[in-house]
Design an enzyme around this catalytic site. Sequence first.
Site, short mmCIF file in Angstrom:
data_model
loop_
_atom_site.label_atom_id
_atom_site.label_comp_id
_atom_site.label_asym_id
_atom_site.label_seq_id
_atom_site.Cartn_x
_atom_site.Cartn_y
_atom_site.Cartn_z
CD GLU A 22 -11.57 7.02 5.49
OE1 GLU A 22 -11.09 5.90 5.71
OE2 GLU A 22 -11.01 7.85 4.75
CE LYS A 48 -1.91 5.07 6.92
NZ LYS A 48 -2.93 5.90 7.57
NE ARG A 77 -2.49 1.19 3.57
CZ ARG A 77 -3.21 1.10 4.69
NH1 ARG A 77 -4.50 0.80 4.64
NH2 ARG A 77 -2.65 1.28 5.87
N1 PMP Z 1 -8.99 5.34 7.26
C1 PMP Z 1 -8.08 6.27 7.57
C2 PMP Z 1 -8.31 7.69 7.18
C3 PMP Z 1 -6.90 5.89 8.25
O1 PMP Z 1 -5.98 6.81 8.57
C4 PMP Z 1 -6.72 4.54 8.62
C5 PMP Z 1 -5.49 4.13 9.39
N2 PMP Z 1 -4.44 3.78 8.53
C6 PMP Z 1 -7.71 3.60 8.28
C7 PMP Z 1 -8.84 4.04 7.58
C8 PMP Z 1 -7.59 2.15 8.63
O2 PMP Z 1 -6.60 1.51 7.84
P1 PMP Z 1 -5.75 0.30 8.42
O3 PMP Z 1 -6.72 -0.75 8.86
O4 PMP Z 1 -4.91 -0.15 7.25
O5 PMP Z 1 -4.94 0.82 9.55
#
Ligand code: PMP
Length: 292
Positions: free
Chosen positions: A184, A151, A55
Site C-alpha cells: 500500500e 488504524k 472500523r
Molecule cells: N492505507 C493506509 C495506511 C491509510 O492510512 C489509509 C487512509 N485511512 C488507507 C489505506 C485508505 O483507507 P480509506 O479508504 O478507508 O481512507
Amino acid sequence: NRGEPMKVYLNGKFVDKEDAKISIYDHGLLYGDGVFEGIRAYDGVIFKLKEHVDRLYDSAKSILLEMPLSKEEMEKVVVETVRINNLRDAYIRLVVTRGIGDLGLDPRKCSNPTVFCIAEPMNPLLGESGIRAITSSIRRLPVDVLNPAVKSLNYLNSILAKIQANYAGVDEAFLLDSEGYVVEGTGDNIFVVKNGIIKTPPVASSVLRGITRDTVIDIAKELGYIVVEERITLHELYVADEVFITGTAAELVPVIEIDGRVINGGKIGEITRRLKEEFNRVKRILGTKVYD
Ligand code: PMP
C-alpha cells in the site's frame, strides 16, 4: 461559516478550535496509543459513516481500548461536528486515545479515553491529475508485528516512507511487505490493472482495509470488471496498464510513474477514468445525511 471560530468536539463538549487542548500526559501523544478514522463529507452526506465507526471500534477492540461511547453516540459526534461548523464538504478526523496516564506505558494507568473530532474543509490531498511515486526501502509493518488493519495513531512507518518520497521529489511512496510484495501507499490502497483485470492486495496482507478500496471494488464488479485480491509483485506494478490509489484523503488518483517507469504513457487509463467517474457519483449518496 460566516467567520465564526471553528468548533471541535473534545470529551463531551464542543469548544473553539483554539481552546481544544489535551494533556502532555495523554498516551496518544506519549506512545501513539490510540485509534482514529479519517472520514469525508460530500455535499452534506458523511460518506460511509457507519463503516468508519465500525472500523474504529474494531481497531479499539483489537488494542483492548474500551470505548466510552456507543457506536450510535459516536456517529452523532461526527454528524454534530460537521453540522455545528455549517460544513457540507469536509474532511473529518475522529480520534480516541488511551487517555491520560503516567510516564510509563502501562495502559492500566489510563482511566479515561480521550475522544475528539475535527471537521474542516479540504480538497483532495493529491490533486486530481496523475501522481508520480517511488517504492520505499521502508517495509510495511508485518501483520505479526503491528497489523496495518488496526488504524492506530502509530504512523511512523508511513511517515518514514513519505520522507523518502519527499526526498525523491515525487508525490507518494509505495511500501512493500517483508517478502517484497507491493502492499500500500503511505495513506492509501493500491490497485493495478492488466489486460482488463483489476488487482489489489488481499485484506489478510499488510494493508489497511480501506473503505474507499472496498467501495471501488464494489463499483468495479458492478461495472462488470473482474477484480482479484492477490499479491502484487514489483514487476507487475512496473508493467501494469494502469495503476491507481484509493483513500479517504486522496479519493481515487491515477499513478503515472513509479520508480521511473511510466504507466500508460503518463495519462489516466480508461478503466481508472470510469471507476473515478462512478466513485464521484456514489460518494454523494452512500452515507449519513447531516442536514434534514
Ligand atoms: N492505507 C493506509 C495506511 C491509510 O492510512 C489509509 C487512509 N485511512 C488507507 C489505506 C485508505 O483507507 P480509506 O479508504 O478507508 O481512507
